[in-house]
Design an enzyme around this catalytic site. Structure first.
Site, PDB file in Angstrom:
ATOM      1  N   GLY A 168       0.817  -1.196   0.000  1.00 58.36           N
ATOM      2  CA  GLY A 168       0.000   0.000   0.000  1.00 58.36           C
ATOM      3  C   GLY A 168       0.855   1.251   0.000  1.00 58.36           C
ATOM      4  N   ILE A 169       0.321   2.309   0.578  1.00 57.37           N
ATOM      5  CA  ILE A 169       1.010   3.588   0.694  1.00 57.37           C
ATOM      6  C   ILE A 169       1.146   3.910   2.172  1.00 57.37           C
ATOM      7  CG2 ILE A 169       0.785   6.060   0.285  1.00 57.37           C
ATOM      8  CD1 ILE A 169      -0.662   5.427  -2.299  1.00 57.37           C
ATOM      9  N   GLY A 170       2.324   4.371   2.565  1.00 58.91           N
ATOM     10  CA  GLY A 170       2.541   4.720   3.959  1.00 58.91           C
ATOM     11  C   GLY A 170       3.949   4.398   4.402  1.00 58.91           C
ATOM     12  N   GLU A 186      -2.916  -2.850  -5.552  1.00 59.10           N
ATOM     13  CA  GLU A 186      -4.074  -1.964  -5.577  1.00 59.10           C
ATOM     14  C   GLU A 186      -3.656  -0.510  -5.781  1.00 59.10           C
ATOM     15  OE1 GLU A 186      -6.994  -0.670  -2.035  1.00 59.10           O
ATOM     16  OE2 GLU A 186      -6.908  -2.828  -2.412  1.00 59.10           O
ATOM     17  N   GLY A 216      -8.832  -3.694   0.201  1.00 64.58           N
ATOM     18  CA  GLY A 216      -8.415  -4.829  -0.612  1.00 64.58           C
ATOM     19  C   GLY A 216      -7.629  -5.874   0.134  1.00 64.58           C
TER      20      GLY A 216
END
Length: 339
Positions: free
Chosen positions: A129-131, A152, A244
């Site tokens: 993901g993002i982070g 995703e 997701g």
């Protein structure tokens, strides 16, 4: 929307949201943010996600499709390329695209990223993901080779992998939406290697399972001694929904050579509590992971008994301040006669 009292949350895997849009949650109006037209087509640019399904559902129900045509929006290839004639109303407006705040990762995040990266082999297919934790993991993977991306969402970390020569240049980089710097948006603009596909393809567990050495890397708010993860609720209220994560965990576990990794700090600084708990009291987002990782270590869970999983999570993932209490819980549970 988290703090809005009138918010109504419909639990749903992200891969199934298009079915909601075609049925009980059909939209009357869909507002798109697109590139300017190119040869009679516009691109959804940085976010495809559930939008193609929303457009199809709105048009099937006689609804409206409205687009903001923005010269700042990159033109990306894939399912977000739409014929201009499906747009009922278009408004030309230049608007700078948002960028995530750049935060330097602390020692805990960097340690987690390095431990997760150690689980990723050359030639693996990545979902992150993002982070902070995903960014730290990607930064630790620049020495790998032949990596693929089926995720995703991604940000600037994937661009850094490409520049380091870590990616398989013969494979498309598949995602459903992007969020990053202006440099990232310039890189994806008309980049034939980058494909933004619709959610029901990217998040389909069956399609995910066909990706070689699929390695799903997700974060969480809590993990319990049954290796169940809460990534969606805080104190009984929706924080982010399922997203997701369940799709990618299931898909990765069925992929040849695949792994599902959960990575999280062992201690929540703001609440001053352990993120490893004896048993979740919030809804479960996903379960049965290959590994759980914190700054303290890695618990390899696949093939372990329930008791073995609990012992490994306590020994390798939990903060030292929480280990005695968690161990007492395991011992008390073992001492309680069943039946």
């Amino acid at each position: 929307m988290r703090g809005v009292a009138t918010l109504e949350y419909v639990p749903c895997r992200l891969s199934l949201v298009p079915r909601l849009l075609a049925g009980p949650c059909r939209p009357d109006v869909v507002v798109l943010h697109t590139s300017p037209p190119v040869n009679g087509r516009v691109s959804l640019g940085t976010e495809v996600n559930i939008l193609p399904a929303a457009v199809e559902a709105a048009r099937a129900g006689g609804g409206l499709v409205i687009a903001q045509l923005n010269p700042a929006m990159p033109y990306t290839f894939g399912d977000g390329e739409l014929a201009l004639d499906i747009v009922d109303l278009a408004v030309e407006a230049h608007q700078p695209l948002p960028n995530p705040a750049v935060r330097a990762g602390d020692e805990v995040v960097r340690a987690i990223g390095e431990r997760v990266a150690a689980l990723v082999a050359d030639g693996a297919t990545l979902q992150l993901g993002i982070g902070g934790v995903p960014n730290a993991t990607l930064a630790a993977l620049t020495g790998r080779r032949g990596l693929r991306v089926w995720t995703e969402t991604f940000s600037d970390g994937v661009l850094a992998l490409d520049r380091a020569g870590a990616l398989d240049t013969g494979a498309d980089l598949v995602t459903s939406f992007l969020f990053g710097s202006a440099e990232l948006y310039g890189w994806v603009d008309r980049n034939p290697r980058v494909r933004l596909l619709r959610t029901e393809t990217v998040n389909d567990p069956g399609v995910i399972a066909r990706q070689p050495a699929m390695t799903s890397i997700n974060t969480a708010l809590q993990v319990d001694l049954h290796a169940q993860v809460n990534a969606s609720h805080v104190r009984g209220r929706v924080w982010s929904g399922f997203g997701g994560q369940p799709d990618f965990v299931a898909g990765a576990l069925h992929a040849p050579g695949g792994h599902a990794v959960i990575a999280l700090p062992s201690w929540h600084a703001k609440s001053d509590t352990s993120t490893v708990v004896a048993a979740l009291d919030e809804p479960t987002t996903s379960f049965q992971h290959s590994y759980v990782v914190s700054e303290h270590g890695t618990a390899a869970l696949w093939g372990r008994s329930v008791q073995g999983q609990a012992r490994d999570i306590i020994a390798h993932v939990a903060d030292p301040r929480a280990r005695d209490g968690l161990t007492r819980h395991v011992e008390a549970t073992a001492a309680t006669p069943s039946g």
